[in-house]
Motif scaffolding. Structure first.
Motif, short mmCIF file in Angstrom:
data_model
loop_
_atom_site.label_atom_id
_atom_site.label_comp_id
_atom_site.label_asym_id
_atom_site.label_seq_id
_atom_site.Cartn_x
_atom_site.Cartn_y
_atom_site.Cartn_z
N THR A 129 64.97 30.76 49.66
CA THR A 129 65.03 30.24 50.93
C THR A 129 63.52 29.86 50.99
N GLY A 130 63.38 28.87 52.04
CA GLY A 130 62.32 28.18 52.45
C GLY A 130 61.10 27.50 50.97
N TYR A 243 74.33 26.74 61.23
CA TYR A 243 74.72 27.92 61.78
C TYR A 243 73.17 27.11 63.08
N ASN A 244 74.16 27.95 64.43
CA ASN A 244 73.42 28.57 65.51
C ASN A 244 73.78 27.36 66.52
N GLU A 245 74.71 25.97 66.14
CA GLU A 245 75.27 25.04 67.28
C GLU A 245 76.42 25.79 67.71
N LEU A 246 75.87 25.25 69.10
CA LEU A 246 77.20 26.21 70.00
C LEU A 246 77.94 24.64 70.50
N HIS A 247 79.22 25.41 70.71
CA HIS A 247 80.61 24.87 71.44
C HIS A 247 81.03 24.92 72.29
N ALA A 271 64.19 26.52 58.10
CA ALA A 271 64.59 27.64 58.43
C ALA A 271 67.06 27.59 58.70
N VAL A 272 67.50 28.95 57.43
CA VAL A 272 68.16 27.97 58.00
C VAL A 272 69.10 27.94 58.73
N ASN A 273 68.90 29.93 59.49
CA ASN A 273 68.94 29.11 60.63
C ASN A 273 69.48 28.42 61.71
#
Length: 362
Positions: A129-130, A243-247, A271-273
């Motif tokens: 990562t990173g 990750y961390n997209e809101l629907h 960042a993965v997130n």
């Protein structure tokens, strides 16, 4: 690259984004053919620019460093040193987390703040990562990521300013569990703090609040196992959705994650997130490798657990605290949620963290 994914969920939809869609209270059936960017084998490009999510302190010297773990993976870190410091004999802290974050986010903030308080600190990107090395990208391992902490201790112990008998560890969120696992085995470390901790092996294998049934677990493992054939046929691992997209309709803690990772507060492109993703098969090695079985073996070295009063994840620290041996402390921060302890300097109990390590590393 093009992500040709479609996702069909049988039963109850569950979990924290796609990672926990694989391992929560239901089973996602995913058919995906995907390509990913192939990384440099040993390390990613390392920027010298200040690209953190927090301002640079004028009380701290900063430099980028690289070191290699026991598996030959080159890790990249940010080393922070107090400007007003002795030439040698300083206490040091290895810091990483949260799970899916990079060193430019929460771990870097913790590292810089503790350097302002007199510690040599090393915030690092875990393997794959990173800016750290490892292929394929964006995969996690309870074994390798535990080793990453030990490799950071290696590097700190070789630094001329550091007293290698005065090294501690801080793990944040999912890397809190990795930190505890590392310190249980690595007797060089004299103290460990876990902030807003997740036990990733527990949540991936059992879901939130241990809600996954034996049948659901078996179905998840069946699907993940067969995904390996698809990955082998394609020559690259398929990736989970972003990750961390809101629907709409997400639980509050999911909104809290979005508010950190996907806004100017904490967004970082590596960042993965922050709108990226893990490989679909990342949960496989977490499913049958509980990392906190030996937490009591940290003793007689002290453990500090820090968690928010209103955090959805609070039970991870509470049960880990019960399993740990003395000396131990569980500090509950009034009114705080899980992500408040990522970056809110008026909420994170840095005074207590400082005195904990001052005493433990005296």
């Amino acid at each position: 690259m093009t992500d040709k994914s479609n996702e069909r969920t049988a039963g109850t939809t569950f979990g924290r984004r796609a990672m926990l869609k694989m391992t929560g209270a239901g089973v996602a059936s995913i058919s995906m053919a995907s390509a990913i960017n192939i990384s440099i084998a040993r390390a990613q490009t390392m920027t010298e620019d200040w690209d953190k999510t927090f301002p640079q302190s004028d009380r701290v010297d900063h430099e980028k460093v690289r070191f290699t773990n026991r598996y030959g993976i080159t890790l990249t870190g940010d080393l922070y040193l107090p400007k007003d410091r002795a030439k040698s004999g300083l206490p040091a802290l290895a810091i990483s987390g949260p799970f899916g974050a990079v060193k430019e986010q929460s771990s870097g903030l913790y590292a810089q703040t503790m350097a302002e308080r007199g510690f040599v600190t090393l915030a690092f990107d875990p393997s794959y990562t990173g800016e750290s090395g490892g292929e394929p990208r964006n995969v996690a391992s309870p074994d390798i990521n535990t080793e990453d902490f030990m490799a950071a201790v290696d590097d700190l112990g070789l630094h001329g300013s550091v007293d290698r008998e005065r090294i501690g560890v801080i793990g944040i969120c999912g890397w809190g569990g990795m930190a505890l696992n590392a310190v249980a085995a690595d007797k060089r470390v004299k103290a460990v703090a876990a902030s807003t901790m997740y036990d990733m092996t527990r949540v991936m294998s059992k879901g939130y609040n241990d809600s996954v049934t034996a049948e659901q677990r078996a179905a998840t493992l069946e699907q993940l196992s067969r995904q390996r054939w698809e990955d082998a046929e394609n020559g690259v691992p398929a990736m989970q959705p972003a990750y961390n997209e809101l629907h709409g309709g997400e639980a509050q803690f999911m909104v809290d994650y979005h508010d950190y990772y996907m806004t100017s507060r904490g967004y970082h492109e590596r960042a993965v997130n922050s709108g990226n993703s893990w490989t679909i098969t990342t949960p496989l090695s977490f499913m049958n490798m509980p990392i906190l079985n030996y937490i009591a073996e940290i003793a007689p070295r002290p453990v500090l657990f820090i968690h928010g009063e209103n955090a959805h994840s609070r039970y991870f620290s509470e049960t880990a605290y019960e399993a740990a041996a003395e000396p131990k402390e569980l500090l509950i921060v009034p009114g705080a949620n899980h992500t408040d302890l990522y970056d809110k300097v008026d909420v994170i109990p840095f005074d207590r963290i400082e005195t904990f390590f001052e005493q433990a590393l005296a």
